[in-house]
Structures are given as C-alpha cells and as structure tokens.
Design a protein around this motif. Structure first.
Motif, PDB file in Angstrom:
ATOM      1  N   GLU A  60       0.833  -1.201   0.000  1.00 10.11           N
ATOM      2  CA  GLU A  60       0.000   0.000   0.000  1.00 10.11           C
ATOM      3  C   GLU A  60       0.870   1.254   0.000  1.00 10.11           C
ATOM      4  O   GLU A  60       0.593   2.218  -0.719  1.00 10.11           O
ATOM      5  CB  GLU A  60      -0.926  -0.003   1.213  1.00 10.11           C
ATOM      6  CG  GLU A  60      -2.028  -1.037   1.140  1.00 10.11           C
ATOM      7  CD  GLU A  60      -2.798  -1.163   2.438  1.00 10.11           C
ATOM      8  OE1 GLU A  60      -2.546  -0.369   3.379  1.00 10.11           O
ATOM      9  OE2 GLU A  60      -3.664  -2.044   2.513  1.00 10.11           O
ATOM     10  N   GLN A  62       3.873   1.490  -1.137  1.00 12.49           N
ATOM     11  CA  GLN A  62       4.495   1.577  -2.459  1.00 12.49           C
ATOM     12  C   GLN A  62       3.513   2.186  -3.465  1.00 12.49           C
ATOM     13  O   GLN A  62       3.911   3.021  -4.286  1.00 12.49           O
ATOM     14  CB  GLN A  62       4.925   0.185  -2.918  1.00 12.49           C
ATOM     15  CG  GLN A  62       5.628   0.174  -4.256  1.00 12.49           C
ATOM     16  CD  GLN A  62       5.996  -1.229  -4.695  1.00 12.49           C
ATOM     17  OE1 GLN A  62       5.521  -2.218  -4.141  1.00 12.49           O
ATOM     18  NE2 GLN A  62       6.838  -1.329  -5.700  1.00 12.49           N
ATOM     19  N   GLN A  63       2.247   1.818  -3.387  1.00 12.14           N
ATOM     20  CA  GLN A  63       1.249   2.386  -4.292  1.00 12.14           C
ATOM     21  C   GLN A  63       1.087   3.888  -4.052  1.00 12.14           C
ATOM     22  O   GLN A  63       0.970   4.666  -5.001  1.00 12.14           O
ATOM     23  CB  GLN A  63      -0.108   1.683  -4.117  1.00 12.14           C
ATOM     24  CG  GLN A  63      -0.131   0.262  -4.620  1.00 12.14           C
ATOM     25  CD  GLN A  63       0.129   0.186  -6.111  1.00 12.14           C
ATOM     26  OE1 GLN A  63      -0.330   1.020  -6.884  1.00 12.14           O
ATOM     27  NE2 GLN A  63       0.884  -0.815  -6.529  1.00 12.14           N
ATOM     28  N   ARG A  64       1.082   4.301  -2.774  1.00 10.55           N
ATOM     29  CA  ARG A  64       0.970   5.735  -2.468  1.00 10.55           C
ATOM     30  C   ARG A  64       2.175   6.496  -3.021  1.00 10.55           C
ATOM     31  O   ARG A  64       2.037   7.575  -3.600  1.00 10.55           O
ATOM     32  CB  ARG A  64       0.858   5.948  -0.958  1.00 10.55           C
ATOM     33  CG  ARG A  64      -0.499   5.573  -0.387  1.00 10.55           C
ATOM     34  CD  ARG A  64      -0.663   6.073   1.028  1.00 10.55           C
ATOM     35  NE  ARG A  64       0.358   5.600   1.938  1.00 10.55           N
ATOM     36  CZ  ARG A  64       0.303   4.487   2.651  1.00 10.55           C
ATOM     37  NH1 ARG A  64      -0.749   3.704   2.556  1.00 10.55           N
ATOM     38  NH2 ARG A  64       1.287   4.152   3.477  1.00 10.55           N
ATOM     39  N   LEU A  66       4.071   5.620  -5.523  1.00  8.79           N
ATOM     40  CA  LEU A  66       3.969   5.612  -6.976  1.00  8.79           C
ATOM     41  C   LEU A  66       2.998   6.688  -7.464  1.00  8.79           C
ATOM     42  O   LEU A  66       3.293   7.402  -8.428  1.00  8.79           O
ATOM     43  CB  LEU A  66       3.527   4.233  -7.465  1.00  8.79           C
ATOM     44  CG  LEU A  66       3.451   4.032  -8.967  1.00  8.79           C
ATOM     45  CD1 LEU A  66       4.820   4.250  -9.599  1.00  8.79           C
ATOM     46  CD2 LEU A  66       2.953   2.636  -9.282  1.00  8.79           C
ATOM     47  N   ARG A  67       1.853   6.842  -6.779  1.00  8.33           N
ATOM     48  CA  ARG A  67       0.903   7.896  -7.152  1.00  8.33           C
ATOM     49  C   ARG A  67       1.527   9.277  -6.984  1.00  8.33           C
ATOM     50  O   ARG A  67       1.353  10.153  -7.835  1.00  8.33           O
ATOM     51  CB  ARG A  67      -0.374   7.786  -6.323  1.00  8.33           C
ATOM     52  CG  ARG A  67      -1.366   6.764  -6.870  1.00  8.33           C
ATOM     53  CD  ARG A  67      -2.625   6.855  -6.086  1.00  8.33           C
ATOM     54  NE  ARG A  67      -2.299   6.589  -4.695  1.00  8.33           N
ATOM     55  CZ  ARG A  67      -2.777   5.595  -3.957  1.00  8.33           C
ATOM     56  NH1 ARG A  67      -3.664   4.822  -4.436  1.00  8.33           N
ATOM     57  NH2 ARG A  67      -2.405   5.396  -2.726  1.00  8.33           N
ATOM     58  N   ARG A  68       2.250   9.472  -5.885  1.00 11.70           N
ATOM     59  CA  ARG A  68       2.909  10.760  -5.672  1.00 11.70           C
ATOM     60  C   ARG A  68       3.931  11.036  -6.773  1.00 11.70           C
ATOM     61  O   ARG A  68       4.048  12.152  -7.265  1.00 11.70           O
ATOM     62  CB  ARG A  68       3.589  10.777  -4.306  1.00 11.70           C
ATOM     63  CG  ARG A  68       2.611  10.874  -3.158  1.00 11.70           C
ATOM     64  CD  ARG A  68       3.299  10.906  -1.836  1.00 11.70           C
ATOM     65  NE  ARG A  68       4.055  12.143  -1.701  1.00 11.70           N
ATOM     66  CZ  ARG A  68       4.931  12.355  -0.745  1.00 11.70           C
ATOM     67  NH1 ARG A  68       5.187  11.424   0.146  1.00 11.70           N
ATOM     68  NH2 ARG A  68       5.581  13.487  -0.675  1.00 11.70           N
ATOM     69  N   GLU A  70       3.894   9.858  -9.826  1.00 12.21           N
ATOM     70  CA  GLU A  70       3.166  10.168 -11.054  1.00 12.21           C
ATOM     71  C   GLU A  70       2.655  11.606 -11.027  1.00 12.21           C
ATOM     72  O   GLU A  70       2.698  12.309 -12.048  1.00 12.21           O
ATOM     73  CB  GLU A  70       2.012   9.189 -11.243  1.00 12.21           C
ATOM     74  CG  GLU A  70       2.473   7.795 -11.614  1.00 12.21           C
ATOM     75  CD  GLU A  70       1.346   6.774 -11.572  1.00 12.21           C
ATOM     76  OE1 GLU A  70       0.222   7.106 -11.124  1.00 12.21           O
ATOM     77  OE2 GLU A  70       1.593   5.635 -11.988  1.00 12.21           O
ATOM     78  N   ASN A  71       2.179  12.048  -9.862  1.00 17.86           N
ATOM     79  CA  ASN A  71       1.727  13.440  -9.746  1.00 17.86           C
ATOM     80  C   ASN A  71       2.882  14.405  -9.970  1.00 17.86           C
ATOM     81  O   ASN A  71       2.726  15.425 -10.655  1.00 17.86           O
ATOM     82  CB  ASN A  71       1.090  13.689  -8.377  1.00 17.86           C
ATOM     83  CG  ASN A  71      -0.226  12.973  -8.227  1.00 17.86           C
ATOM     84  OD1 ASN A  71      -0.862  12.602  -9.199  1.00 17.86           O
ATOM     85  ND2 ASN A  71      -0.631  12.748  -6.994  1.00 17.86           N
ATOM     86  N   GLU A  73       5.563  13.835 -11.718  1.00 18.14           N
ATOM     87  CA  GLU A  73       5.893  13.795 -13.137  1.00 18.14           C
ATOM     88  C   GLU A  73       4.939  14.664 -13.939  1.00 18.14           C
ATOM     89  O   GLU A  73       5.352  15.379 -14.859  1.00 18.14           O
ATOM     90  CB  GLU A  73       5.839  12.358 -13.657  1.00 18.14           C
ATOM     91  CG  GLU A  73       6.991  11.499 -13.222  1.00 18.14           C
ATOM     92  CD  GLU A  73       6.841  10.055 -13.695  1.00 18.14           C
ATOM     93  OE1 GLU A  73       5.729   9.645 -14.088  1.00 18.14           O
ATOM     94  OE2 GLU A  73       7.850   9.334 -13.651  1.00 18.14           O
TER      95      GLU A  73
END
Length: 119
Positions: A60, A62-64, A66-68, A70-71, A73
């Motif tokens: 979980e 790691q997913q958070r 990854l979202r950060r 992507e944001n 980027e």
C-alpha cells in the motif's frame, strides 16, 4: 524340567514387561513431540500472518509513493511548468487561471471561504 518351564516363563514375562515399558516411554516421547510440533506450527502460522500483514502495508505504501511520483511527473512535464521556467508571465497567469477555473474547491476550502465571509 519344571524348573526350566518356570525360568522360561519368568524370562518371557520380563521380556513382555520390558516391551510394555518401552512402548509407554516411546508413546510419551511421541506425545511430547506432537505437542512441540503443534506449538511450533501455531507460532509459525502467527509469524506468517504478521509477515503477510507487513507485506500488504508495504505494498500500500508503495502504491501511495507511486501515485505521488506520477503526480510529480505530471507537474514537471506540464505546460505551466514550462511557462514558469521560461519566464512567460502572461502564459503562466492564463494557465493558472484555467487551472483555478477547472478545480472544484474542497469542503475545507468552502468552509474557510464561508468563515471569512461571516467574519
């Protein structure tokens, strides 16, 4: 001859008692081993459950992250970023106004706005 029969009977009886005593001791050892195995298995099951829980928490997290990422980027590659970097103030202001128009205020922002108006 009766003496030999009596001696043979006595030896046979002693052997039978020896076998019985050995069987009882072996049964106790097996019982103790079974108890140890049961406790080890339950301990291993608990440890496995804890490891699975930790793994899920890390996934979980790691997913958070990854979202950060992507944001970030998206921010770095956006047109507004380019305008800010190149110093084009008009374009930057227009892009900012477009973003403000497209954004819906959150409940907290709405509450802050209403509180400011009431004061």
């Amino acid at each position: 001859m009766p003496f030999f029969v009596l001696a043979f009977s006595l030896i046979t009886t002693l052997l039978i008692f020896g076998i019985i005593i050995y069987s009882v001791k072996s049964q106790k050892k097996m019982s103790n081993l079974q108890k140890n195995l049961d406790s080890s298995a339950s301990h291993l099951e608990g440890s496995t459950r804890e490891l699975l829980k930790t793994l899920n928490e890390h996934q979980e997290q790691q997913q958070r992250i990854l979202r950060r990422l992507e944001n970030l980027e998206a921010i770095v590659t956006s047109e507004a970023w380019d305008a800010i970097q190149s110093g084009e103030e008009e374009k930057k202001i227009q892009l900012h106004l477009k973003e403000v128009e497209n954004e819906e205020p959150t409940l907290e922002e709405k509450a802050d706005f209403i509180a400011k108006r009431v004061r």
